[in-house]
Design a protein around this motif. Sequence first.
Motif, PDB file in Angstrom:
ATOM      1  N   GLU A 159     -43.510   0.780  88.424  1.00 46.41           N
ATOM      2  CA  GLU A 159     -42.870   1.752  87.545  1.00 46.41           C
ATOM      3  C   GLU A 159     -41.601   2.324  88.157  1.00 46.41           C
ATOM      4  OE1 GLU A 159     -45.967   4.553  86.902  1.00 46.41           O
ATOM      5  OE2 GLU A 159     -47.173   3.182  85.687  1.00 46.41           O
ATOM      6  N   GLN A 160     -41.549   2.424  89.470  1.00 51.55           N
ATOM      7  CA  GLN A 160     -40.382   2.980  90.148  1.00 51.55           C
ATOM      8  C   GLN A 160     -39.347   1.925  90.539  1.00 51.55           C
ATOM      9  OE1 GLN A 160     -40.981   5.655  93.369  1.00 51.55           O
ATOM     10  NE2 GLN A 160     -42.219   7.070  92.191  1.00 51.55           N
ATOM     11  N   GLY A 161     -39.610   0.678  90.230  1.00 50.40           N
ATOM     12  CA  GLY A 161     -38.673  -0.379  90.597  1.00 50.40           C
ATOM     13  C   GLY A 161     -38.701  -0.712  92.077  1.00 50.40           C
ATOM     14  N   ARG A 162     -39.794  -0.384  92.743  1.00 54.72           N
ATOM     15  CA  ARG A 162     -39.911  -0.650  94.186  1.00 54.72           C
ATOM     16  C   ARG A 162     -40.881  -1.796  94.483  1.00 54.72           C
ATOM     17  NH1 ARG A 162     -38.224   4.057  97.342  1.00 54.72           N
ATOM     18  NH2 ARG A 162     -38.063   5.942  96.059  1.00 54.72           N
ATOM     19  N   LEU A 163     -41.370  -2.485  93.449  1.00 48.08           N
ATOM     20  CA  LEU A 163     -42.432  -3.460  93.661  1.00 48.08           C
ATOM     21  C   LEU A 163     -41.980  -4.632  94.527  1.00 48.08           C
ATOM     22  CD1 LEU A 163     -45.343  -4.268  93.079  1.00 48.08           C
ATOM     23  CD2 LEU A 163     -44.551  -5.413  90.998  1.00 48.08           C
ATOM     24  N   ASP A 164     -40.752  -5.097  94.372  1.00 53.78           N
ATOM     25  CA  ASP A 164     -40.296  -6.245  95.165  1.00 53.78           C
ATOM     26  C   ASP A 164     -40.327  -5.933  96.654  1.00 53.78           C
ATOM     27  OD1 ASP A 164     -39.932  -7.793  92.922  1.00 53.78           O
ATOM     28  OD2 ASP A 164     -37.790  -7.372  92.751  1.00 53.78           O
ATOM     29  N   GLY A 165     -39.813  -4.767  97.025  1.00 52.21           N
ATOM     30  CA  GLY A 165     -39.840  -4.393  98.432  1.00 52.21           C
ATOM     31  C   GLY A 165     -41.254  -4.206  98.943  1.00 52.21           C
ATOM     32  N   PHE A 166     -42.102  -3.622  98.103  1.00 48.87           N
ATOM     33  CA  PHE A 166     -43.508  -3.441  98.452  1.00 48.87           C
ATOM     34  C   PHE A 166     -44.170  -4.794  98.728  1.00 48.87           C
ATOM     35  CE2 PHE A 166     -47.932  -3.450  97.138  1.00 48.87           C
ATOM     36  CZ  PHE A 166     -48.458  -2.356  97.793  1.00 48.87           C
ATOM     37  N   LEU A 167     -43.953  -5.744  97.830  1.00 49.93           N
ATOM     38  CA  LEU A 167     -44.560  -7.062  98.011  1.00 49.93           C
ATOM     39  C   LEU A 167     -44.004  -7.776  99.234  1.00 49.93           C
ATOM     40  CD1 LEU A 167     -44.729  -8.250  94.299  1.00 49.93           C
ATOM     41  CD2 LEU A 167     -46.617  -7.465  95.736  1.00 49.93           C
ATOM     42  N   ASP A 168     -42.715  -7.619  99.497  1.00 56.42           N
ATOM     43  CA  ASP A 168     -42.145  -8.200 100.718  1.00 56.42           C
ATOM     44  C   ASP A 168     -42.839  -7.638 101.954  1.00 56.42           C
ATOM     45  OD1 ASP A 168     -40.400  -9.754  99.283  1.00 56.42           O
ATOM     46  OD2 ASP A 168     -38.649  -8.466  99.608  1.00 56.42           O
ATOM     47  N   LEU A 169     -43.117  -6.336 101.925  1.00 56.65           N
ATOM     48  CA  LEU A 169     -43.813  -5.714 103.055  1.00 56.65           C
ATOM     49  C   LEU A 169     -45.214  -6.289 103.217  1.00 56.65           C
ATOM     50  CD1 LEU A 169     -44.074  -3.572 105.266  1.00 56.65           C
ATOM     51  CD2 LEU A 169     -44.707  -1.927 103.478  1.00 56.65           C
ATOM     52  N   THR A 170     -45.923  -6.488 102.110  1.00 54.39           N
ATOM     53  CA  THR A 170     -47.287  -7.025 102.210  1.00 54.39           C
ATOM     54  C   THR A 170     -47.291  -8.430 102.815  1.00 54.39           C
ATOM     55  OG1 THR A 170     -47.335  -8.012  99.979  1.00 54.39           O
ATOM     56  CG2 THR A 170     -47.981  -5.699 100.181  1.00 54.39           C
ATOM     57  N   ARG A 171     -46.192  -9.164 102.656  1.00 55.50           N
ATOM     58  CA  ARG A 171     -46.117 -10.518 103.210  1.00 55.50           C
ATOM     59  C   ARG A 171     -45.828 -10.517 104.706  1.00 55.50           C
ATOM     60  NH1 ARG A 171     -42.771 -11.011  98.306  1.00 55.50           N
ATOM     61  NH2 ARG A 171     -44.086 -11.916  96.660  1.00 55.50           N
ATOM     62  N   GLU A 172     -45.297  -9.397 105.193  1.00 56.91           N
ATOM     63  CA  GLU A 172     -44.924  -9.310 106.603  1.00 56.91           C
ATOM     64  C   GLU A 172     -46.048  -8.801 107.496  1.00 56.91           C
ATOM     65  OE1 GLU A 172     -42.073 -10.268 108.175  1.00 56.91           O
ATOM     66  OE2 GLU A 172     -41.594 -11.184 106.241  1.00 56.91           O
ATOM     67  N   VAL A 173     -46.948  -8.011 106.913  1.00 58.92           N
ATOM     68  CA  VAL A 173     -47.967  -7.376 107.746  1.00 58.92           C
ATOM     69  C   VAL A 173     -49.165  -8.295 107.958  1.00 58.92           C
ATOM     70  CG1 VAL A 173     -47.274  -5.071 107.017  1.00 58.92           C
ATOM     71  CG2 VAL A 173     -49.073  -6.280 105.742  1.00 58.92           C
ATOM     72  N   TRP A 174     -49.993  -7.895 108.893  1.00 55.45           N
ATOM     73  CA  TRP A 174     -51.198  -8.669 109.224  1.00 55.45           C
ATOM     74  C   TRP A 174     -52.263  -8.556 108.144  1.00 55.45           C
ATOM     75  CZ3 TRP A 174     -55.801  -5.929 111.149  1.00 55.45           C
ATOM     76  CH2 TRP A 174     -56.868  -6.804 111.431  1.00 55.45           C
ATOM     77  N   ARG A 175     -52.402  -7.337 107.580  1.00 55.49           N
ATOM     78  CA  ARG A 175     -53.509  -7.089 106.658  1.00 55.49           C
ATOM     79  C   ARG A 175     -53.127  -6.010 105.651  1.00 55.49           C
ATOM     80  NH1 ARG A 175     -59.043  -4.294 107.107  1.00 55.49           N
ATOM     81  NH2 ARG A 175     -60.501  -5.788 106.195  1.00 55.49           N
TER      82      ARG A 175
END
Length: 266
Positions: free
Chosen positions: A172-188
């Motif tokens: 809703e805030q237009g931040r989903l792409d960055g959020f998903l990029d972060l999930t791909r970088e972390v371990w868990r």
Amino acid sequence: MPDYLDDLRLAHVLADAADAATMERFKALDLKVETKPDMTPVSEADKAAEELIRGHLARARPRDAVLGEEYGVEGTGPRRWIIDPIDGTKNYVRGVPVWATLIALMEAGEGGYQPVVGLASAPALGRRWWAVKDHGAFTGRSLTSASRLRVSQVSALSDASFAYSSLSGWEEQGRLDGFLDLTREVWRTRAYGDFWPYMMVAEGSVDICAEPELSLWDMAANSIIVTEAGGTFTGLDGRPGPNSGNAAASNGRLHDELLGYLNQRY
């Protein structure tokens, strides 16, 4: 320097009373649930717990103001108690044990009100966490039976555990792409939700967490518990404290990277 330990003792008394009230109605088949104007649920237990806490505060701290989720603000002055009677009402009404009463004391100072005491009590989990400004953060059954909280020492995103509540707010805030990029970088990644990720950051079992839209009562207690455990708590704008309408919390070492991802395409 002010001594807030008496206020912490009072916060424990308030939490004990709220825990008794909320646990009595947890999983009750006749629990009454209404929908508020913002389309979020409120149960009779939310209202009863906040009324109980307000009543205690009126007797013990009559000069202090109170801001609660269900009944708004009452009073004025440099000290303000911030109450979320049940953080995680959706869990509560469905019988999920991940919910807590959040109690904080904020005091006016440079840059506005800042937390000086914070407590999160999750009776269905059998857990409680608390902190006092400049006195550290702790978890335990009581003030006399507690262990100190310390954030993790993880310094690489590839080794980090990232906790969040849901995806919809980020979209809703237009931040989903960055959020998903972060999930791909972390371990868990795990969507624990509500107060719990912040407590896990404070105790070092999670390294970073964030939420895109919050109210002050969702954050005030969490913020001081995280920071007194050695971590960092800011808004997504990087401003320290619980006053930005959203939150990012970390062990401190990963905070700039956390904010970078969540703001990169915003």
